[in-house]
Design an enzyme around this catalytic site. Structure first.
Site, PDB file in Angstrom:
ATOM      1  N   ARG A  68      52.934  81.806  60.023  1.00 27.53           N
ATOM      2  CA  ARG A  68      51.750  81.043  60.423  1.00 27.53           C
ATOM      3  C   ARG A  68      51.872  79.622  59.887  1.00 27.53           C
ATOM      4  O   ARG A  68      52.154  79.402  58.712  1.00 27.53           O
ATOM      5  CB  ARG A  68      50.485  81.706  59.858  1.00 27.53           C
ATOM      6  CG  ARG A  68      49.196  81.072  60.334  1.00 27.53           C
ATOM      7  CD  ARG A  68      47.996  81.718  59.682  1.00 27.53           C
ATOM      8  NE  ARG A  68      46.741  81.182  60.196  1.00 27.53           N
ATOM      9  CZ  ARG A  68      45.610  81.182  59.540  1.00 27.53           C
ATOM     10  NH1 ARG A  68      45.545  81.717  58.320  1.00 27.53           N
ATOM     11  NH2 ARG A  68      44.516  80.673  60.068  1.00 27.53           N
ATOM     12  N   ARG A 119      35.408  74.016  57.994  1.00 27.50           N
ATOM     13  CA  ARG A 119      35.044  75.012  56.990  1.00 27.50           C
ATOM     14  C   ARG A 119      34.247  74.402  55.845  1.00 27.50           C
ATOM     15  O   ARG A 119      33.483  75.100  55.173  1.00 27.50           O
ATOM     16  CB  ARG A 119      36.323  75.679  56.446  1.00 27.50           C
ATOM     17  CG  ARG A 119      36.048  76.896  55.600  1.00 27.50           C
ATOM     18  CD  ARG A 119      37.272  77.765  55.462  1.00 27.50           C
ATOM     19  NE  ARG A 119      38.187  77.282  54.445  1.00 27.50           N
ATOM     20  CZ  ARG A 119      39.332  77.906  54.118  1.00 27.50           C
ATOM     21  NH1 ARG A 119      39.697  78.998  54.767  1.00 27.50           N
ATOM     22  NH2 ARG A 119      40.111  77.432  53.180  1.00 27.50           N
ATOM     23  N   GLU A 166      39.882  75.581  46.350  1.00 33.24           N
ATOM     24  CA  GLU A 166      40.797  76.483  47.038  1.00 33.24           C
ATOM     25  C   GLU A 166      42.190  75.916  46.802  1.00 33.24           C
ATOM     26  O   GLU A 166      42.583  74.915  47.406  1.00 33.24           O
ATOM     27  CB  GLU A 166      40.456  76.561  48.525  1.00 33.24           C
ATOM     28  CG  GLU A 166      41.047  77.774  49.209  1.00 33.24           C
ATOM     29  CD  GLU A 166      42.402  77.487  49.816  1.00 33.24           C
ATOM     30  OE1 GLU A 166      43.407  77.873  49.182  1.00 33.24           O
ATOM     31  OE2 GLU A 166      42.462  76.903  50.894  1.00 33.24           O
ATOM     32  N   GLY A 175      43.692  72.113  48.037  1.00 34.84           N
ATOM     33  CA  GLY A 175      44.962  71.439  47.770  1.00 34.84           C
ATOM     34  C   GLY A 175      45.712  72.148  46.662  1.00 34.84           C
ATOM     35  O   GLY A 175      45.491  73.331  46.386  1.00 34.84           O
ATOM     36  N   SER A 176      46.575  71.421  46.005  1.00 36.07           N
ATOM     37  CA  SER A 176      47.441  72.017  44.990  1.00 36.07           C
ATOM     38  C   SER A 176      46.670  72.352  43.721  1.00 36.07           C
ATOM     39  O   SER A 176      45.645  71.725  43.402  1.00 36.07           O
ATOM     40  CB  SER A 176      48.585  71.065  44.644  1.00 36.07           C
ATOM     41  OG  SER A 176      48.120  69.962  43.884  1.00 36.07           O
ATOM     42  N   ASN A 205      47.480  70.774  56.178  1.00 36.89           N
ATOM     43  CA  ASN A 205      48.120  71.878  56.904  1.00 36.89           C
ATOM     44  C   ASN A 205      47.217  72.539  57.951  1.00 36.89           C
ATOM     45  O   ASN A 205      47.711  73.101  58.921  1.00 36.89           O
ATOM     46  CB  ASN A 205      48.689  72.921  55.935  1.00 36.89           C
ATOM     47  CG  ASN A 205      47.675  73.462  54.962  1.00 36.89           C
ATOM     48  OD1 ASN A 205      46.628  72.857  54.732  1.00 36.89           O
ATOM     49  ND2 ASN A 205      47.976  74.598  54.371  1.00 36.89           N
ATOM     50  N   CYS A 255      48.662  78.347  52.263  1.00 37.58           N
ATOM     51  CA  CYS A 255      48.484  78.938  50.938  1.00 37.58           C
ATOM     52  C   CYS A 255      48.422  80.455  51.011  1.00 37.58           C
ATOM     53  O   CYS A 255      48.620  81.134  50.009  1.00 37.58           O
ATOM     54  CB  CYS A 255      47.235  78.390  50.278  1.00 37.58           C
ATOM     55  SG  CYS A 255      45.743  78.557  51.276  1.00 37.58           S
ATOM     56  N   GLU A 262      34.785  80.185  50.497  1.00 36.09           N
ATOM     57  CA  GLU A 262      34.425  79.486  51.728  1.00 36.09           C
ATOM     58  C   GLU A 262      34.360  80.508  52.851  1.00 36.09           C
ATOM     59  O   GLU A 262      35.154  81.440  52.913  1.00 36.09           O
ATOM     60  CB  GLU A 262      35.453  78.401  52.054  1.00 36.09           C
ATOM     61  CG  GLU A 262      35.474  77.275  51.035  1.00 36.09           C
ATOM     62  CD  GLU A 262      36.434  76.165  51.396  1.00 36.09           C
ATOM     63  OE1 GLU A 262      35.996  75.010  51.453  1.00 36.09           O
ATOM     64  OE2 GLU A 262      37.625  76.457  51.618  1.00 36.09           O
ATOM     65  N   GLU A 294      54.980  77.892  45.479  1.00 38.21           N
ATOM     66  CA  GLU A 294      54.788  78.055  46.915  1.00 38.21           C
ATOM     67  C   GLU A 294      55.973  77.484  47.675  1.00 38.21           C
ATOM     68  O   GLU A 294      56.358  76.338  47.474  1.00 38.21           O
ATOM     69  CB  GLU A 294      53.509  77.338  47.361  1.00 38.21           C
ATOM     70  CG  GLU A 294      52.232  78.062  47.000  1.00 38.21           C
ATOM     71  CD  GLU A 294      51.013  77.398  47.614  1.00 38.21           C
ATOM     72  OE1 GLU A 294      50.328  78.033  48.411  1.00 38.21           O
ATOM     73  OE2 GLU A 294      50.745  76.232  47.267  1.00 38.21           O
ATOM     74  N   SER A 323      42.445  85.452  57.250  1.00 40.13           N
ATOM     75  CA  SER A 323      41.456  84.380  57.424  1.00 40.13           C
ATOM     76  C   SER A 323      40.503  84.699  58.570  1.00 40.13           C
ATOM     77  O   SER A 323      40.933  85.025  59.679  1.00 40.13           O
ATOM     78  CB  SER A 323      42.164  83.054  57.697  1.00 40.13           C
ATOM     79  OG  SER A 323      43.044  82.730  56.642  1.00 40.13           O
ATOM     80  N   PRO A 367      39.986  63.216  54.483  1.00 41.60           N
ATOM     81  CA  PRO A 367      41.108  64.023  54.964  1.00 41.60           C
ATOM     82  C   PRO A 367      42.419  63.578  54.335  1.00 41.60           C
ATOM     83  O   PRO A 367      42.517  62.483  53.762  1.00 41.60           O
ATOM     84  CB  PRO A 367      41.099  63.752  56.474  1.00 41.60           C
ATOM     85  CG  PRO A 367      40.534  62.370  56.596  1.00 41.60           C
ATOM     86  CD  PRO A 367      39.528  62.238  55.480  1.00 41.60           C
TER      87      PRO A 367
END
Length: 482
Positions: free
Chosen positions: A283, A164, A255, A233-234, A156, A289, A463, A386, A446, A180
């Protein structure tokens, strides 16, 4: 830059030991707005992934001994190169992920700022010195790189999440293997190409693209030589990876998912929460997330807030992200559209009302219009998972205590949003919310200079910010005779 030129500018092979390595297996990268194949990229197998870890391990000692200033300067050059190539990178991002071009340009700047921030942090890693309280010895405290690191990024925010993770790893002196998401590998490949141009030595960063994440990553995690996993990720996948990492006691940063509440109190100036909700909800087309998942509005202002937000949401243009003025691009794939449609159907089946949108778009591409639901009951599925789409789910509350209780009624705790004109209430509610981040009268939290991360099942570690580099450092104590 023309679309074919942008895609053609990206290397599409594995990057191992400073060289691009072609594989027999390839996987398609599709444009989610049309379903058309943009290109094919390498589809790594476990053996090729092991070669990437071999390269990272071989380069670790040399990179760790590279001076902090030298590491900083490489990251600074990479920051400049990313900005120099901003238009090309934004177009690549829009084509492979779908977000509108204006938003993609914003992400490029956001990604570049991580490289600059950690370039500055690389030269600020410190330690300590003290005498033992009882005498007889002295303590030297040093900070050393964790070691070879595995970095797994989501689709995403395909450029920003790579920067990051790569930024603090390199700043701390860690080599890495980055994987990735298969939907969006091109931004990472383009970023690493620029890092190489900035002077990064061979083997310090290695890229494996693959459609078989479990088969490829599990052996690397269990290998024992990699000493750090950073995953975005999830929550379900994160929990599985934590179990694997436990076998070698690997350091982790996680995260994971979110279920962000967005609280609007009766004393709020409604212009601010409407604008904040639009930012927090839309966004990345809601595929974040940090997206506002549950919008809880005080009963006395709910009707007016809903009217204003619905008016703004209904006016958002939908279409292919490269088109001028588009705000609502496609979702990442057909499964994402199916999920959003099913969540809306479940909510309306439980009594929620559709104020705008609410029906999937016809034709090619993975489009779902900006949608506003009101009267959403707490037992609706979208209140517990989500949404990851452009759906604003509104419900009402009567008291501050009720709002906080409902906001915290989730296993997740990434971010919460609070809109109120009362300073005391704002701080009181912010402290009571079970979240790693709170936007107080702010719809976007963020920032590379701030610590990003959650509590409960939203993750471990942070992060960004001054603590971001800490995730890639170990503390060593050296005792010295007095």
């Amino acid at each position: 830059m023309l679309e074919p030129d942008a895609i053609a500018s990206v290397p599409t092979d594995l990057f191992i030991g400073g060289a691009w390595q072609r594989t027999a297996r390839r996987m398609d990268v599709e444009d989610p707005s049309t379903g058309e194949v943009l290109c094919t990229v390498a589809d790594a197998d476990p053996g090729e992934a092991a070669g990437a870890l071999d390269a990272a391990v071989a380069a670790q000692a040399g990179w760790a001994s590279t001076s902090p200033r030298a590491r900083s300067e490489i990251l600074s050059r990479a920051h400049a190169l990313v900005l120099e190539h901003a238009d090309r990178l934004a177009l690549i991002m829009t084509l492979e992920m779908g977000k509108p071009l204006t938003e993609a340009r914003g992400e490029v700047v956001y990604a570049a700022e991580f490289l600059r921030w950690f370039a500055e942090e690389a030269v600020r890693v410190d330690g300590g010195y003290m005498s033992a309280p009882g005498g007889g010895s002295r303590f030297l405290i040093t900070r050393q790189p964790v070691g070879p690191s595995l970095l797994v990024t989501p689709w995403n925010f395909p450029l920003a999440m790579g920067a990051r993770k790569i930024g603090p790893a390199l700043a701390a002196g860690c080599t890495c293997v980055i994987k990735p998401a298969p939907q969006t590998p091109l931004c990472t490949l383009a970023l690493v190409d620029l890092l190489t141009e900035a002077g990064l030595p061979a083997g310090v960063v290695n890229v494996i693209t693959t459609s078989r994440a479990a088969d490829v990553m599990t052996p690397l995690i269990l290998d024992g030589r990699a000493r750090k996993l950073s995953f975005t990720g999830s929550t379900a996948v994160g929990k599985h990876l934590l179990e694997l990492c436990a076998r070698t006691v690997m350091r982790t940063s996680m995260e994971l998912g979110g279920n962000a509440p967005f609280l609007v109190f009766d004393d709020a100036d409604l212009d601010a929460p409407v604008a904040g909700a639009l930012a927090a909800k839309m966004r990345n087309i809601g595929q974040a997330c940090t997206a506002a998942n549950r919008i809880l509005v005080h009963r006395t202002v709910a009707a007016e807030f809903t009217r204003r937000l619905t008016e703004r949401m209904a006016a958002l243009p939908m279409g292919r992200g490269v088109a001028d003025g588009v705000v609502v691009g496609p979702l990442i794939d057909r499964a994402a559209v199916d999920k959003v449609a099913a969540l809306v159907a479940d909510a309306t089946g439980r009594g929620a009302q559709v104020r705008t949108g609410g029906t999937r778009a016809e034709g090619a591409g993975n489009f779902y219009p900006a949608t506003v639901l009101t009267g959403v009951p707490d037992d609706a599925r979208l209140c517990h998972t989500e949404i990851f789409g452009p759906v604003a789910a509104i419900s009402e509350f009567d008291t501050e205590t009720e709002a906080v209780r409902r906001a915290n009624n989730t296993p997740y705790g990434l971010v919460s949003y609070v809109f109120t004109e009362g300073l005391a209430r704002g701080l009181r509610v912010s402290e009571a919310l079970e979240a790693g981040m709170v936007g107080l009268n702010l719809g976007v939290v963020s920032n590379p200079a701030a610590p990003f991360g959650g509590v409960k099942e939203s993750g471990l570690g942070r992060e960004g910010g001054r603590v971001g580099i800490e995730e890639f450092l170990e503390t060593k104590y050296i005792g010295v005779p007095a």
